[in-house]
Design a protein around this motif. Structure first.
Motif, mmCIF file in Angstrom:
data_model
loop_
_atom_site.group_PDB
_atom_site.id
_atom_site.type_symbol
_atom_site.label_atom_id
_atom_site.label_comp_id
_atom_site.label_asym_id
_atom_site.label_seq_id
_atom_site.Cartn_x
_atom_site.Cartn_y
_atom_site.Cartn_z
ATOM 1 N N THR A 310 -1.971 -12.268 -6.790
ATOM 2 C CA THR A 310 -1.733 -12.557 -8.202
ATOM 3 C C THR A 310 -2.985 -12.317 -9.022
ATOM 4 O OG1 THR A 310 -0.033 -14.210 -7.687
ATOM 5 C CG2 THR A 310 -1.063 -14.351 -9.852
ATOM 6 N N ALA A 316 4.176 -10.848 -10.385
ATOM 7 C CA ALA A 316 5.332 -10.071 -9.925
ATOM 8 C C ALA A 316 4.984 -9.289 -8.658
ATOM 9 C CB ALA A 316 5.811 -9.126 -11.019
ATOM 10 N N GLN A 319 4.866 -11.668 -5.695
ATOM 11 C CA GLN A 319 6.206 -12.044 -5.239
ATOM 12 C C GLN A 319 6.834 -10.925 -4.399
ATOM 13 O OE1 GLN A 319 9.877 -12.399 -7.941
ATOM 14 N NE2 GLN A 319 9.238 -14.528 -7.701
ATOM 15 N N ILE A 342 16.359 -19.682 -6.257
ATOM 16 C CA ILE A 342 15.193 -19.808 -7.132
ATOM 17 C C ILE A 342 14.827 -21.290 -7.253
ATOM 18 C CG2 ILE A 342 14.226 -19.327 -9.404
ATOM 19 C CD1 ILE A 342 15.006 -16.833 -7.818
ATOM 20 N N SER A 344 12.084 -23.656 -9.285
ATOM 21 C CA SER A 344 11.094 -23.653 -10.352
ATOM 22 C C SER A 344 10.160 -24.853 -10.242
ATOM 23 C CB SER A 344 11.780 -23.675 -11.727
ATOM 24 O OG SER A 344 12.613 -22.541 -11.878
ATOM 25 N N ARG A 411 9.136 -19.973 -8.551
ATOM 26 C CA ARG A 411 8.713 -19.491 -9.862
ATOM 27 C C ARG A 411 8.147 -20.667 -10.651
ATOM 28 N NH1 ARG A 411 13.797 -15.483 -11.415
ATOM 29 N NH2 ARG A 411 13.308 -13.864 -9.888
#
Length: 412
Positions: A310, A316, A319, A342, A344, A411
């Motif tokens: 990152t 992105a 990931q 997903i 969060s 995320r």
């Protein structure tokens, strides 16, 4: 000043400064400087110099840059010094022969690359980039002779590499003696309060202290950082040894190389390269040592790989690199049709709650029993601690029992 507008206490700052450091010279002096900075609301000037002798940086180079970032986050002024003048001399540190001098064009081309790469770590708005040719270029021959008169040949021969070459009747060029003097004079020119360097730079850093005294300045504190071991965990990270991780390498390569290191080396990389706080670092270390309250080593390693990818390529890319790694190496009889879920948030998640949240179990109690029975796996590795806190970074495959799977995509 820190983002909140107020500096941390001396004790809090020293805890961050000591992290991963080999020596702080002189520690009491640095504490006094920090106390004065807090009282006056005036940040310290922190200096680190980098000779642009190669076009690309690897993680070993970023150990000092990461420490600069920690000082920056503590509210201090960062001077990122590019040694375009010293780069044309060639640092004799650790060399058994005279370095081949670089041309001005090579040095400037490499320097531009360095500027582009270091701002993946440092905040460009709060970083002062300086070139030592600014003050060394205009220096006259008489000025240089005056500078050379401030140090003796006997002191220079105390340096281990010079001493070995002299004893072995290997040639030492006169200009090589100038290198420590010019690096030391950089501290005078910048009036630095603290200088960072690798352990191999200790002699040069101390020359800076001595010159500052002679020029009537308060001597800088010196902080030495270790030389980062490469992928083999033994030798210093080096392109010539092939054990390096370049910060411009593709995300998949960086991720995979981090995943290949030993658990013990992972702790070292966390300490020197990661932004995690000291409490999280303690959890990583505890997990490798097998303590029940530690972070699972595989989860810790994935979090580190995601953090570094990152930093240099974006979230992105990190990931995708994590997904590629799972697909290539982490299947271990995992079916192809595992659903993506997903999740969060940025706070660590209790493994039992995570199992519930992704729908693999009906209750925390069922999840706890399943862990105790050895029926829970992360990327094929058995979870042995029902109190495990999962760091929400990257991608992992969660398994409950023999047939229940979920690919968890974290995320923020």
């Amino acid at each position: 000043m820190t983002k909140g507008g107020q500096m941390k206490s001396v004790q809090e700052q020293m805890a961050v400064i000591r992290r991963g450091a080999v020596e702080v010279l002189v520690e009491a002096e640095l504490e006094e400087k920090l106390a004065k900075a807090i009282a006056e609301g005036k940040p310290l000037r922190i200096k680190a110099g980098f000779d642009p002798t190669a076009p690309d940086l690897h993680l070993g180079h970023t150990v000092l840059i990461q420490k600069l970032k920690q000082f920056q986050d503590l509210g201090h002024e960062i001077c990122f010094l590019i040694g375009d003048f010293t780069g044309m001399i060639g640092d004799p540190t650790g060399k058994n022969e005279t370095r081949k001098a670089l041309t001005r064009e090579q040095v400037l081309a490499n320097a531009q690359t360095y500027k582009e790469q270091v701002f993946k770590i440092l905040d460009p708005a709060r970083t002062r980039v300086v070139f030592n040719s600014e003050w060394m270029g205009p220096m006259s021959a008489a000025d240089l002779i005056s500078l050379a008169a401030r140090h003796t040949v006997a002191r220079m021969l105390e340096r281990d590499d010079f001493h070995k070459r002299y004893s072995g009747q290997q040639p030492i060029a006169i200009h090589e003696f100038l290198y420590p003097l010019v690096q030391g004079y950089d501290s005078v020119a910048l009036e630095s309060d603290v200088e960072l360097g690798g352990t191999d730079q200790k002699f040069n850093l101390l020359v800076g202290r001595e010159l500052q005294k002679q020029y009537g300045q308060r001597p800088q504190s010196v902080l030495t950082m270790p030389l980062l071991e490469g992928l083999d965990g033994v030798q210093k990270m080096s392109k010539s040894l092939g054990n390096y991780i370049g910060i411009t390498e593709p995300p998949k390569e960086i991720y995979g190389k981090i995943m290949s290191i030993s658990d013990v080396l992972m702790v070292r990389y966390y300490e020197l390269l990661s932004d995690v706080d000291l409490s999280t670092l303690g959890e990583v270390r505890a997990g490798v040592e097998g303590a029940p309250n530690g972070m699972h080593p595989m989860q810790a390693k994935k979090a580190l790989a995601a953090e570094l990818v990152t930093r240099f390529h974006g979230a992105a890319a990190a990931q995708q690199a994590a997904l590629d790694f799972v697909q290539q190496f982490g299947q271990k009889e995992i079916p192809d049709d595992v659903p993506d879920v997903i999740v969060s948030g940025i706070e660590p998640i209790w493994i039992c709650k995570l199992l519930c949240d992704v729908g693999l179990v009906a209750s925390n109690g069922e999840a706890r029993r399943l862990v105790q029975q050895g029926g829970v796996r992360i990327d094929g590795d058995k979870v042995i601690d029902a109190a495990l806190e999962v760091v929400p970074k990257g991608v992992l495959v969660l398994q409950a029992g023999k047939r229940r799977f979920a690919r968890v995509v974290f995320r923020p």
